[in-house]
Design a protein around this motif. Structure first.
Motif, PDB file in Angstrom:
ATOM      1  N   GLY A   9       0.823  -1.196   0.000  1.00 55.11           N
ATOM      2  CA  GLY A   9       0.000   0.000   0.000  1.00 55.11           C
ATOM      3  C   GLY A   9       0.855   1.242   0.000  1.00 55.11           C
ATOM      4  N   LEU A  10       0.203   2.361   0.264  1.00 54.50           N
ATOM      5  CA  LEU A  10       0.857   3.655   0.320  1.00 54.50           C
ATOM      6  C   LEU A  10       1.020   4.059   1.778  1.00 54.50           C
ATOM      7  N   TRP A  35      11.955 -12.860   0.621  1.00 53.34           N
ATOM      8  CA  TRP A  35      11.322 -11.660   0.088  1.00 53.34           C
ATOM      9  C   TRP A  35      12.347 -10.929  -0.783  1.00 53.34           C
ATOM     10  N   PHE A  36      11.889 -10.488  -1.925  1.00 55.68           N
ATOM     11  CA  PHE A  36      12.693  -9.688  -2.836  1.00 55.68           C
ATOM     12  C   PHE A  36      11.875  -8.474  -3.232  1.00 55.68           C
ATOM     13  N   ARG A  37      12.527  -7.487  -3.818  1.00 51.08           N
ATOM     14  CA  ARG A  37      11.793  -6.314  -4.289  1.00 51.08           C
ATOM     15  C   ARG A  37      12.418  -5.799  -5.573  1.00 51.08           C
ATOM     16  N   GLN A  38      11.590  -5.094  -6.329  1.00 45.98           N
ATOM     17  CA  GLN A  38      12.064  -4.504  -7.580  1.00 45.98           C
ATOM     18  C   GLN A  38      11.457  -3.128  -7.733  1.00 45.98           C
ATOM     19  N   ALA A  39      12.322  -2.144  -7.781  1.00 48.70           N
ATOM     20  CA  ALA A  39      11.899  -0.766  -8.001  1.00 48.70           C
ATOM     21  C   ALA A  39      11.917  -0.469  -9.492  1.00 48.70           C
ATOM     22  N   PRO A  40      11.151   0.513  -9.941  1.00 50.99           N
ATOM     23  CA  PRO A  40      11.128   0.848 -11.366  1.00 50.99           C
ATOM     24  C   PRO A  40      12.516   1.138 -11.906  1.00 50.99           C
ATOM     25  N   PRO A  87      11.475   6.361   1.479  1.00 55.66           N
ATOM     26  CA  PRO A  87      11.054   6.417   0.069  1.00 55.66           C
ATOM     27  C   PRO A  87      11.811   5.418  -0.801  1.00 55.66           C
ATOM     28  N   GLU A  88      13.040   5.138  -0.469  1.00 50.70           N
ATOM     29  CA  GLU A  88      13.827   4.183  -1.265  1.00 50.70           C
ATOM     30  C   GLU A  88      13.379   2.742  -1.073  1.00 50.70           C
ATOM     31  N   ASP A  89      12.461   2.494  -0.158  1.00 53.01           N
ATOM     32  CA  ASP A  89      11.871   1.162  -0.006  1.00 53.01           C
ATOM     33  C   ASP A  89      10.729   0.938  -1.002  1.00 53.01           C
ATOM     34  N   THR A  90      10.359   1.969  -1.732  1.00 49.94           N
ATOM     35  CA  THR A  90       9.289   1.854  -2.723  1.00 49.94           C
ATOM     36  C   THR A  90       9.670   0.843  -3.798  1.00 49.94           C
ATOM     37  N   ALA A  91       8.822  -0.148  -3.977  1.00 51.24           N
ATOM     38  CA  ALA A  91       9.098  -1.223  -4.936  1.00 51.24           C
ATOM     39  C   ALA A  91       7.914  -2.177  -4.954  1.00 51.24           C
ATOM     40  N   GLN A 118       2.598  -4.076  -4.343  1.00 52.23           N
ATOM     41  CA  GLN A 118       3.234  -2.768  -4.444  1.00 52.23           C
ATOM     42  C   GLN A 118       3.320  -2.088  -3.087  1.00 52.23           C
ATOM     43  N   VAL A 119       4.510  -1.589  -2.780  1.00 51.26           N
ATOM     44  CA  VAL A 119       4.718  -0.768  -1.593  1.00 51.26           C
ATOM     45  C   VAL A 119       5.220   0.590  -2.056  1.00 51.26           C
ATOM     46  N   THR A 120       4.534   1.633  -1.661  1.00 50.72           N
ATOM     47  CA  THR A 120       4.929   2.986  -2.025  1.00 50.72           C
ATOM     48  C   THR A 120       5.096   3.806  -0.752  1.00 50.72           C
ATOM     49  N   VAL A 121       6.267   4.391  -0.591  1.00 53.81           N
ATOM     50  CA  VAL A 121       6.555   5.201   0.584  1.00 53.81           C
ATOM     51  C   VAL A 121       6.724   6.646   0.145  1.00 53.81           C
ATOM     52  N   SER A 122       5.877   7.502   0.640  1.00 56.24           N
ATOM     53  CA  SER A 122       5.932   8.912   0.260  1.00 56.24           C
ATOM     54  C   SER A 122       6.800   9.696   1.245  1.00 56.24           C
ATOM     55  N   SER A 123       7.441  10.709   0.723  1.00 58.83           N
ATOM     56  CA  SER A 123       8.338  11.516   1.578  1.00 58.83           C
ATOM     57  C   SER A 123       7.598  12.675   2.220  1.00 58.83           C
TER      58      SER A 123
END
Length: 123
Positions: A9-10, A35-40, A87-91, A118-123
Protein backbone atom coordinates in the motif's frame (compact mmCIF):
# COMPACT_ATOMS: atom_id res chain seq x y z
CA UNK A 1 2.20 -24.67 -4.85
CA UNK A 2 1.00 -21.11 -5.26
CA UNK A 3 2.18 -18.00 -3.43
CA UNK A 4 -0.10 -15.02 -2.88
CA UNK A 5 1.46 -11.84 -1.55
CA UNK A 6 -0.63 -9.10 0.03
CA UNK A 7 -0.43 -6.16 2.39
CA UNK A 8 1.20 -3.57 0.19
CA UNK A 9 0.00 0.00 0.00
CA UNK A 10 0.86 3.66 0.32
CA UNK A 11 2.51 4.82 3.53
CA UNK A 12 4.37 7.92 4.65
CA UNK A 13 8.05 7.82 5.40
CA UNK A 14 8.64 6.54 8.90
CA UNK A 15 5.53 4.41 8.80
CA UNK A 16 5.04 0.66 8.91
CA UNK A 17 3.48 -2.08 6.82
CA UNK A 18 3.21 -5.82 7.17
CA UNK A 19 3.32 -7.97 4.07
CA UNK A 20 1.94 -11.48 4.01
CA UNK A 21 2.55 -14.34 1.60
CA UNK A 22 0.07 -17.19 1.74
CA UNK A 23 1.16 -20.52 0.30
CA UNK A 24 -1.09 -23.29 -0.90
CA UNK A 25 -0.17 -26.92 -0.49
CA UNK A 26 0.99 -29.03 2.42
CA UNK A 27 4.75 -28.66 2.21
CA UNK A 28 5.24 -25.03 3.23
CA UNK A 29 7.53 -26.02 6.08
CA UNK A 30 9.81 -27.73 3.56
CA UNK A 31 10.75 -24.45 1.86
CA UNK A 32 13.24 -21.77 2.60
CA UNK A 33 11.32 -18.55 1.99
CA UNK A 34 12.47 -15.17 0.83
CA UNK A 35 11.32 -11.66 0.09
CA UNK A 36 12.69 -9.69 -2.84
CA UNK A 37 11.79 -6.31 -4.29
CA UNK A 38 12.06 -4.50 -7.58
CA UNK A 39 11.90 -0.77 -8.00
CA UNK A 40 11.13 0.85 -11.37
CA UNK A 41 14.13 0.72 -13.65
CA UNK A 42 16.13 -1.41 -11.24
CA UNK A 43 16.96 -5.07 -10.93
CA UNK A 44 15.23 -7.30 -8.45
CA UNK A 45 17.06 -7.28 -5.15
CA UNK A 46 17.13 -9.45 -2.08
CA UNK A 47 15.36 -8.22 1.04
CA UNK A 48 15.22 -11.08 3.55
CA UNK A 49 15.09 -14.86 3.84
CA UNK A 50 14.14 -17.35 6.52
CA UNK A 51 14.91 -20.99 7.17
CA UNK A 52 12.34 -23.75 7.05
CA UNK A 53 11.82 -23.73 10.80
CA UNK A 54 12.04 -19.96 11.13
CA UNK A 55 15.04 -20.23 13.39
CA UNK A 56 17.47 -18.59 11.00
CA UNK A 57 17.03 -15.31 9.15
CA UNK A 58 19.11 -13.28 6.74
CA UNK A 59 18.68 -9.62 5.77
CA UNK A 60 19.99 -7.22 3.21
CA UNK A 61 22.06 -4.50 4.83
CA UNK A 62 19.65 -1.88 3.55
CA UNK A 63 16.77 -3.25 5.65
CA UNK A 64 18.57 -4.71 8.65
CA UNK A 65 17.13 -3.38 11.88
CA UNK A 66 14.00 -2.07 10.15
CA UNK A 67 12.42 -5.17 8.61
CA UNK A 68 11.59 -8.49 10.25
CA UNK A 69 10.87 -11.68 8.35
CA UNK A 70 8.87 -14.42 10.04
CA UNK A 71 6.73 -17.39 9.17
CA UNK A 72 3.87 -19.38 10.59
CA UNK A 73 4.14 -22.91 9.28
CA UNK A 74 0.80 -23.87 10.79
CA UNK A 75 -0.85 -21.17 8.69
CA UNK A 76 1.34 -21.62 5.60
CA UNK A 77 2.13 -17.94 5.72
CA UNK A 78 5.27 -15.82 5.40
CA UNK A 79 5.43 -12.28 6.78
CA UNK A 80 7.55 -9.20 6.36
CA UNK A 81 7.12 -6.54 9.03
CA UNK A 82 8.48 -3.28 7.68
CA UNK A 83 9.12 -0.32 9.97
CA UNK A 84 10.81 3.06 9.63
CA UNK A 85 10.01 2.95 5.94
CA UNK A 86 11.93 5.20 3.57
CA UNK A 87 11.05 6.42 0.07
CA UNK A 88 13.83 4.18 -1.26
CA UNK A 89 11.87 1.16 -0.01
CA UNK A 90 9.29 1.85 -2.72
CA UNK A 91 9.10 -1.22 -4.94
CA UNK A 92 7.06 -4.24 -5.87
CA UNK A 93 7.71 -6.88 -3.23
CA UNK A 94 7.79 -10.57 -4.15
CA UNK A 95 7.83 -13.70 -2.05
CA UNK A 96 9.59 -16.82 -3.22
CA UNK A 97 10.57 -20.26 -2.04
CA UNK A 98 13.37 -22.67 -2.64
CA UNK A 99 13.92 -26.32 -1.91
CA UNK A 100 16.88 -27.18 0.25
CA UNK A 101 18.19 -25.90 3.54
CA UNK A 102 20.46 -23.01 2.68
CA UNK A 103 19.13 -19.55 3.44
CA UNK A 104 20.43 -17.57 0.50
CA UNK A 105 20.12 -14.14 -1.07
CA UNK A 106 20.57 -15.10 -4.73
CA UNK A 107 17.29 -14.83 -6.61
CA UNK A 108 18.35 -17.44 -9.17
CA UNK A 109 18.43 -20.03 -6.41
CA UNK A 110 14.74 -19.63 -5.67
CA UNK A 111 12.45 -22.08 -7.42
CA UNK A 112 9.06 -20.45 -7.37
CA UNK A 113 7.79 -16.90 -7.21
CA UNK A 114 4.48 -15.36 -6.31
CA UNK A 115 3.03 -12.24 -7.83
CA UNK A 116 4.15 -9.00 -6.29
CA UNK A 117 2.54 -6.47 -4.02
CA UNK A 118 3.23 -2.77 -4.44
CA UNK A 119 4.72 -0.77 -1.59
CA UNK A 120 4.93 2.99 -2.03
CA UNK A 121 6.55 5.20 0.58
CA UNK A 122 5.93 8.91 0.26
CA UNK A 123 8.34 11.52 1.58
Amino acid sequence: VQLQASGGGLVQAGGSLRLSCAASGRTFSSYVMGWFRQAPGKEREFVAAISRSGGSTYYADSVKGRFTISRDNAKNTLYLQMSSLKPEDTAVYYCAFRWGQAVVATSAMYDYWGQGTQVTVSS
